[in-house]
Design a protein around this motif. Structure first.
Motif, mmCIF file in Angstrom:
data_model
loop_
_atom_site.group_PDB
_atom_site.id
_atom_site.type_symbol
_atom_site.label_atom_id
_atom_site.label_comp_id
_atom_site.label_asym_id
_atom_site.label_seq_id
_atom_site.Cartn_x
_atom_site.Cartn_y
_atom_site.Cartn_z
ATOM 1 N N GLN A 359 -0.128 -1.386 3.818
ATOM 2 C CA GLN A 359 -0.747 -3.080 3.790
ATOM 3 C C GLN A 359 -0.055 -3.908 2.756
ATOM 4 O O GLN A 359 0.073 -4.923 3.274
ATOM 5 C CB GLN A 359 -2.402 -3.038 3.810
ATOM 6 N N LYS A 360 0.073 -3.445 1.631
ATOM 7 C CA LYS A 360 0.390 -4.059 0.616
ATOM 8 C C LYS A 360 1.745 -4.319 1.009
ATOM 9 O O LYS A 360 2.495 -5.238 0.697
ATOM 10 C CB LYS A 360 0.592 -3.365 -0.655
ATOM 11 N N LYS A 361 2.741 -3.362 1.715
ATOM 12 C CA LYS A 361 3.923 -3.294 1.860
ATOM 13 C C LYS A 361 4.108 -4.451 2.881
ATOM 14 O O LYS A 361 5.304 -4.919 2.912
ATOM 15 C CB LYS A 361 4.658 -2.100 2.206
ATOM 16 N N LEU A 362 3.312 -4.418 3.942
ATOM 17 C CA LEU A 362 3.396 -5.378 5.135
ATOM 18 C C LEU A 362 3.105 -7.055 4.480
ATOM 19 O O LEU A 362 4.121 -7.657 4.643
ATOM 20 C CB LEU A 362 2.260 -4.872 6.135
ATOM 21 N N GLN A 363 2.295 -6.765 3.601
ATOM 22 C CA GLN A 363 2.023 -8.232 2.970
ATOM 23 C C GLN A 363 3.069 -8.721 2.133
ATOM 24 O O GLN A 363 3.303 -9.895 2.226
ATOM 25 C CB GLN A 363 0.605 -8.189 2.262
ATOM 26 N N SER A 364 4.006 -7.873 1.430
ATOM 27 C CA SER A 364 4.963 -8.336 0.684
ATOM 28 C C SER A 364 6.257 -8.599 1.454
ATOM 29 O O SER A 364 7.196 -9.184 0.912
ATOM 30 C CB SER A 364 5.035 -7.194 -0.250
ATOM 31 N N GLY A 365 6.065 -8.113 2.796
ATOM 32 C CA GLY A 365 7.468 -8.369 3.487
ATOM 33 C C GLY A 365 8.506 -7.361 3.361
ATOM 34 O O GLY A 365 9.283 -7.238 3.999
ATOM 35 N N PHE A 367 7.985 -4.325 4.674
ATOM 36 C CA PHE A 367 8.124 -4.014 5.951
ATOM 37 C C PHE A 367 7.537 -5.162 7.045
ATOM 38 O O PHE A 367 6.733 -5.571 6.578
ATOM 39 C CB PHE A 367 7.314 -2.557 6.409
ATOM 40 N N ALA A 368 8.241 -5.186 8.267
ATOM 41 C CA ALA A 368 7.806 -6.100 9.201
ATOM 42 C C ALA A 368 6.557 -5.649 9.997
ATOM 43 O O ALA A 368 5.846 -6.451 10.621
ATOM 44 C CB ALA A 368 8.841 -6.543 9.817
ATOM 45 N N SER A 369 6.571 -4.419 10.134
ATOM 46 C CA SER A 369 5.617 -3.791 11.197
ATOM 47 C C SER A 369 5.160 -2.399 10.969
ATOM 48 O O SER A 369 5.898 -1.762 10.145
ATOM 49 C CB SER A 369 6.032 -3.990 12.686
ATOM 50 N N LEU A 370 4.159 -1.858 11.721
ATOM 51 C CA LEU A 370 3.646 -0.428 11.350
ATOM 52 C C LEU A 370 4.746 0.463 11.999
ATOM 53 O O LEU A 370 4.779 1.457 11.242
ATOM 54 C CB LEU A 370 2.391 -0.453 12.093
ATOM 55 N N ASP A 371 5.426 0.140 12.808
ATOM 56 C CA ASP A 371 6.437 0.724 13.490
ATOM 57 C C ASP A 371 7.259 1.231 12.600
ATOM 58 O O ASP A 371 8.257 2.360 12.571
ATOM 59 C CB ASP A 371 6.964 0.192 14.637
ATOM 60 N N GLU A 372 7.876 0.355 11.701
ATOM 61 C CA GLU A 372 8.922 0.694 10.561
ATOM 62 C C GLU A 372 8.522 1.870 9.599
ATOM 63 O O GLU A 372 9.529 2.466 8.844
ATOM 64 C CB GLU A 372 9.063 -0.652 9.903
ATOM 65 N N PHE A 373 7.349 2.200 9.522
ATOM 66 C CA PHE A 373 6.823 3.310 8.473
ATOM 67 C C PHE A 373 7.127 4.510 9.228
ATOM 68 O O PHE A 373 7.231 5.570 8.667
ATOM 69 C CB PHE A 373 5.540 3.114 8.293
ATOM 70 N N THR A 374 7.498 4.504 10.597
ATOM 71 C CA THR A 374 7.718 6.035 11.180
ATOM 72 C C THR A 374 9.026 6.784 10.544
ATOM 73 O O THR A 374 9.972 6.026 10.140
ATOM 74 C CB THR A 374 8.096 6.012 12.646
ATOM 75 N N ASP A 375 8.686 7.980 10.271
ATOM 76 C CA ASP A 375 9.969 8.703 9.621
ATOM 77 C C ASP A 375 10.125 8.245 8.124
ATOM 78 O O ASP A 375 11.071 8.746 7.457
ATOM 79 C CB ASP A 375 11.212 8.729 10.343
#
Length: 551
Positions: A359-365, A367-375
């Motif tokens: 969530q912190k990485k999403l809020q900081s920009g 990562f743009a979406s949860l899908d980008e955390f894959t792998d």
């Protein structure tokens, strides 16, 4: 890796921590004392425990009740005394003085084991380099390449342990397993083969069979305690000097590893040609190949010989204790559920921490979406993995494992031979060539060192006491202590805790087929297994492997 890697052995000398002769003894007196110690192998200053009427040794009395026998011997004679047990006349050292065995470089575990079993010639026959018994190369390989890389190896270990236990045991309701050690052997062999040799080599069943069989071959050489004597050693040296079973295991490893290494070299050359970085295999064999100059191996057979020594020691001891762990879970069923609940709480904590970090990485920009955390390292699919960090947090399981070691370690263990005349801190003299043994009961079953109810199995005994199962010290000696403490204990404990976690997550009930064998089961060893099988009952739901991705 208890045993040869866990004590003050000839193959692992420690920094000098010498005990000085008492102040005030002149040079002439010192020379006279040395001459006496060398010429009199049973120094009169060390008391001998009287042999019971009708007996010729202490064996029968010791076997009847070792705890009572050793407690009485210490009370009557002090911390150092002579007993005649296990086909030996042994100087027994007790209490805090036991550390003097491990902290004096002139006491040798390796020399003692070789004198009793002939194991040195058995093992050294597969090496072309580092045949000097004082070589520390095996110790250095473990220290440099295994222990620091546990987080890297753990996912592979877990994958193999899970696969074997699901394939060979799976979901069951009251399934009787006559010989659970067969399952344990495959679990440990596949896991260790992947760590030591890599998946490309471990996929061959011949390699797995070698990992399993070498533990039996090693066990035959080591023998049971009551068979350790000069005749056993002479027989082994004679027999294995002509036909050593390790040679066929070396042949298996080199036959399979050779083509795999050639393929790795081809891939590396191809990557270099394309200007790419070669993704080096993460296993011990590759690390030894990359550091061949450092370790000085002669050829592939020599490299595999060193690997084989690591294998026979680590697989033997880890298989032995993992099998024993299952019997402890069956003997003390009231602890299965607390261990399972701890595991669920730890995995939930880690999941929450990883969720917050995403969530912190999403809020900081970032990562743009949860899908980008894959792998990535924060892939939600791995939130509930049994990672090295997760296993480390399972403090109840850690205490359970440590208590098993404390409870099952032989009451007299870790024999050492004096390489030179030695004077202990209490002034008692030990002559060159004398055999000493650690009175483990005086430490592992002592109120002073263990606290309340030291003779009882209390699995939460070490909670909140900064006494992890990997911590080698005077009050916990299965892995030795000091510079000679087993460097492989971190891998061994990690694997044992993982085996325990997998078992309690899949099975709500483990029962002993014949409870009358409980006492024997808790002290069972490879080669002398418990005659009772185990009964497994699965949980009513399949264990959760991973979280669904967050919405």
């Amino acid at each position: 890796m208890i045993g040869l890697l866990s004590a003050n052995s000839a193959s692992m000398p420690i920094d000098a921590l010498k005990v000085a002769l008492p102040i005030g003894i002149g040079l002439a007196s010192a020379a006279l004392l040395t001459m006496k110690m060398t010429s009199n192998p049973a120094d009169k200053s060390i008391p001998t425990v009287p042999i019971r009427a009708g007996d010729t040794t202490h064996d029968k009395e010791f076997t009847e009740d070792p705890d009572e026998f050793l407690s009485r011997a210490v009370e009557d004679h002090g911390p150092v005394f002579i007993v005649k047990v296990l086909n030996q006349t042994l100087i027994t050292i007790s209490g805090s003085m036991v550390r003097e065995i491990f902290m004096n470089e002139n006491f040798s575990f390796g020399d003692a084991m070789d004198a009793l079993t002939g194991v040195q010639s058995f093992m050294m026959s597969v090496l072309k380099s580092h045949k000097d018994p004082d070589s520390r190369v095996i110790h250095e390989i473990v220290r440099d390449n295994i222990s620091p890389n546990l987080p890297l190896f753990t996912p592979r270990i877990v994958e193999q342990l899970e696969r074997v236990i699901d394939e060979q045991l799976g979901y069951c309701e009251g399934k009787i397993v006559e010989k659970p050690i067969k399952i344990v052997q495959d679990m440990i062999a596949y896991a260790m083969a992947n760590v030591f040799m890599g998946p490309d080599v471990a996929q061959h069943r011949a390699v797995i069979d070698t990992f399993i069989q070498v533990t039996y071959d090693f066990g035959v050489v080591i023998g049971r305690e009551n068979r350790k004597n000069p005749w056993h050693a002479w027989s082994n040296r004679t027999k294995y000097g002509l036909l050593n079973p390790l040679h066929k295991h070396i042949q298996v490893l080199t036959d399979v590893a050779g083509p795999a290494i050639e393929e790795r070299r081809r891939q590396e050359a191809e990557a270099i040609e394309k200007g790419l970085e070669y993704d080096r295999p993460q296993d011990i064999m590759q690390r030894l190949l990359d550091n061949n100059e450092k370790y000085g191996f002669v050829d592939l057979e020599d490299l595999c010989g060193h690997l084989l020594i690591l294998i026979l020691v680590s697989v033997h001891t880890t298989t032995d204790t993992s099998n024993n762990l299952m019997y402890y879970l069956a003997a003390y069923p009231e602890y299965v559920e607390p261990l399972f609940q701890e595991q669920q709480e730890v995995l939930a904590q880690i999941t929450n921490e990883r969720t917050e970090l995403r969530q912190k990485k999403l809020q900081s920009g970032e990562f743009a979406s949860l899908d980008e955390f894959t792998d990535t390292e924060l892939d939600p699919a791995h939130d509930r993995d049994l990672s090295a960090a997760a296993v480390k947090r399972m403090v109840h399981m850690d205490s359970f494992v440590r208590e098993i070691f404390r409870n099952r370690t032989p009451r007299l263990d870790l024999m050492h031979i004096a390489r030179k005349p030695i004077t202990l801190s209490n002034g008692m003299r030990i002559a060159k060539g004398q055999m000493v043994v650690a009175n483990m009961h005086s430490l592992h079953q002592s109120y002073e060192f263990q606290g309340e109810d030291p003779t009882e199995f209390r699995p939460w005994r070490f909670l909140g006491k900064a006494k992890a199962a990997t911590k080698a010290a005077t009050d916990f000696l299965p892995f030795g202590m000091g510079r000679h403490a087993c460097p492989g204990r971190f891998l061994a404990i990690q694997e044992l805790k993982t085996v325990g976690a997998l078992v309690v997550s899949r099975y709500s009930k483990i029962e002993m087929q014949d409870p009358s064998h409980k006492k024997r089961a808790l002290l069972s060893r490879i080669g002398d297994p418990c005659p009772s099988g185990l009964i497994f009952t699965s949980r009513s739901f399949a264990p959760v492997a991973s979280n669904d991705k967050e919405a």
